[in-house]
Design a protein around this motif. Structure first.
Motif, short mmCIF file in Angstrom:
data_model
loop_
_atom_site.label_atom_id
_atom_site.label_comp_id
_atom_site.label_asym_id
_atom_site.label_seq_id
_atom_site.Cartn_x
_atom_site.Cartn_y
_atom_site.Cartn_z
N UNK A 241 0.87 -1.17 0.00
CA UNK A 241 0.00 0.00 0.00
C UNK A 241 0.91 1.23 0.00
N UNK A 242 0.94 2.01 -1.05
CA UNK A 242 1.85 3.17 -1.12
C UNK A 242 1.63 4.11 0.07
N UNK A 243 2.73 4.52 0.67
CA UNK A 243 2.66 5.42 1.82
C UNK A 243 3.15 6.82 1.48
N UNK A 244 3.16 7.15 0.20
CA UNK A 244 3.63 8.48 -0.20
C UNK A 244 2.52 9.34 -0.79
N UNK A 245 1.28 8.87 -0.71
CA UNK A 245 0.18 9.67 -1.25
C UNK A 245 -1.14 9.20 -0.63
N UNK A 246 -2.11 10.10 -0.66
CA UNK A 246 -3.46 9.77 -0.23
C UNK A 246 -3.57 9.29 1.20
N UNK A 247 -4.55 8.41 1.45
CA UNK A 247 -4.79 7.91 2.79
C UNK A 247 -3.63 7.08 3.30
N UNK A 248 -2.91 6.43 2.39
CA UNK A 248 -1.74 5.66 2.82
C UNK A 248 -0.70 6.55 3.46
N UNK A 249 -0.48 7.73 2.89
CA UNK A 249 0.50 8.67 3.45
C UNK A 249 0.03 9.20 4.80
N UNK A 250 -1.26 9.49 4.91
CA UNK A 250 -1.79 10.01 6.17
C UNK A 250 -1.71 8.95 7.26
N UNK A 251 -2.07 7.71 6.93
CA UNK A 251 -1.99 6.63 7.90
C UNK A 251 -0.55 6.37 8.32
N UNK A 252 0.37 6.37 7.36
CA UNK A 252 1.78 6.13 7.69
C UNK A 252 2.33 7.23 8.60
N UNK A 253 1.98 8.46 8.30
CA UNK A 253 2.44 9.57 9.14
C UNK A 253 1.88 9.43 10.56
N UNK A 254 0.64 9.02 10.65
CA UNK A 254 0.01 8.85 11.97
C UNK A 254 0.70 7.73 12.75
N UNK A 255 1.02 6.64 12.07
CA UNK A 255 1.71 5.52 12.74
C UNK A 255 3.08 5.95 13.23
N UNK A 256 3.80 6.73 12.44
CA UNK A 256 5.11 7.22 12.88
C UNK A 256 4.95 8.11 14.12
N UNK A 257 3.94 8.96 14.13
CA UNK A 257 3.71 9.85 15.27
C UNK A 257 3.36 9.05 16.52
N UNK A 258 2.54 8.02 16.37
CA UNK A 258 2.21 7.17 17.51
C UNK A 258 3.46 6.52 18.09
N UNK A 259 4.31 6.01 17.21
CA UNK A 259 5.52 5.35 17.67
C UNK A 259 6.47 6.32 18.36
N UNK A 260 6.53 7.55 17.87
CA UNK A 260 7.47 8.52 18.41
C UNK A 260 6.96 9.19 19.69
N UNK A 261 5.65 9.43 19.77
CA UNK A 261 5.14 10.27 20.87
C UNK A 261 4.02 9.64 21.69
N UNK A 262 3.58 8.45 21.33
CA UNK A 262 2.46 7.85 22.03
C UNK A 262 2.69 7.67 23.52
N UNK A 263 3.89 7.30 23.91
CA UNK A 263 4.16 7.05 25.32
C UNK A 263 4.11 8.32 26.17
N UNK A 264 4.07 9.48 25.52
CA UNK A 264 3.98 10.75 26.25
C UNK A 264 2.54 11.06 26.66
N UNK A 265 1.58 10.29 26.16
CA UNK A 265 0.17 10.60 26.35
C UNK A 265 -0.43 9.88 27.56
N UNK A 266 -1.48 10.48 28.10
CA UNK A 266 -2.21 9.90 29.22
C UNK A 266 -3.07 8.74 28.73
N UNK A 267 -3.48 7.83 29.64
CA UNK A 267 -4.28 6.66 29.24
C UNK A 267 -5.54 7.03 28.46
#
Length: 333
Positions: free
Chosen positions: A148-174
């Protein structure tokens, strides 16, 4: 993040196999690097969704029908390869070696996967309960093990969101983590529905949340464009301005106010950046879409309680004094 470095070299491969079985799914794994296997892993629960980060040396994994019968979490797992490459084969589909894109597999069916060559791979994996994804399994089967291409459309948005979760998710409250999990499920559903032409199977609420995330991403990518406006956002997403305004009204902030707030936040970050002390204030403002210096200065003061120059000076003074950089004295963030 846990690492094989904390495990005796002779036990590292078995340690990694156990981590994969516990956090993802049971498989048979073999590797030419088993004698001193290098790997690391991190797992974060987001309510019904789980996001994992894995980095590991080249290997080959196989999940058989016997594995499925003995242990099946009944999940779709969506992998994003962030460095290196991997491949996966399932349901008569074969992704071939890929990097930077997404791929989906189903724990309820056998599969094979591997890391080719000699370089390690790093990936972010989203684990989704099959019952939580409102799509017919027979239709989802069509895209298993397909890139699933991660450089355009919903694939890009989902991929960006997954990267953000991995990088900053542990900083968030339950409570925040559960909200993030709901958004992840909506984005994954929207992305997969678009791939199989099944958007009508998603709930109205799910489609709306995915649409808002897509709009937020578009705004974030275009803050520096002085022409960015509610009308441009509406046109870009093929909707009326009235519908866009109604969507944002439920959030309690108009589209124009959202754009203005996010531009000001970016300016504030740049003005507090010790690596940009010589960049003129008007250049920072223009970088984020403010073409009128006096209007920008007034908005900044109204929002943060200090002019841009005063804010930058106060941050520099605090840093020089050994304090933690933050808002200017008397300012409200």
């Amino acid at each position: 993040m846990i690492s094989s470095a904390a495990v005796p070299a002779a036990d590292r491969f078995d340690w990694f196999s156990d981590v994969v079985a516990q956090q993802l799914v049971s498989t048979s794994i073999r590797s030419e690097h088993a004698g001193d296997f290098q790997a690391e892993a991190a797992v974060l629960d987001l309510g019904c969704v789980q996001v994992s980060q894995f980095g590991y040396a080249p290997l080959r994994a196989r999940r058989t029908a016997a594995h499925v019968r003995s242990s099946d979490p009944e999940q779709y797992q969506l992998g994003l390869v962030t460095s290196g490459s991997m491949w996966i084969a399932q349901n008569r589909h074969d992704s071939g070696p890929f990097s930077g894109d997404l791929v989906l597999w189903d724990t309820s069916h056998p599969f094979e996967s591997g890391v080719p060559g000699t370089e390690p791979v790093r990936a972010v994996i989203l684990s989704l309960p099959r019952t939580a994804l409102p799509l017919r399994p027979d239709r989802v089967d069509r895209v298993l093990a397909e890139r699933i291409p991660a450089d355009r459309g919903m694939g890009a948005i989902l991929a960006q969101y997954m990267r953000s979760l991995a990088a900053h998710g542990e900083e968030c409250a339950p409570a925040e983590l559960e909200q993030l999990g709901s958004v992840a499920l909506d984005l994954a559903g929207a992305c997969l529905a678009g791939r199989i032409g099944a958007e009508d199977e998603l709930s109205e609420e799910s489609r709306t949340r995915a649409l808002l995330t897509r709009i937020d991403t578009f705004i974030g990518h275009n803050l520096g464009d002085p022409e960015l406006s509610p009308s441009v956002v509406a046109d870009r997403h093929s909707m009326s301005l009235r519908r866009l305004q109604l969507l944002f009204r439920e959030r309690g902030e108009s589209v124009a106010a959202t754009i203005r707030r996010r531009r000001l936040e970016r300016c504030r970050e740049d003005l507090a950046d010790p690596g940009q002390p010589a960049v003129p204030v008007h250049t920072v403002a223009l970088r984020w879409g403010f073409t009128n210096a006096s209007v920008f200065s007034r908005l900044f003061r109204d929002t943060y309680g200090a002019s841009p120059s005063e804010f930058r000076r106060a941050v520099a003074e605090e840093a020089a004094a050994g304090a933690t950089p933050g808002a200017a004295p008397g300012a409200t963030a």
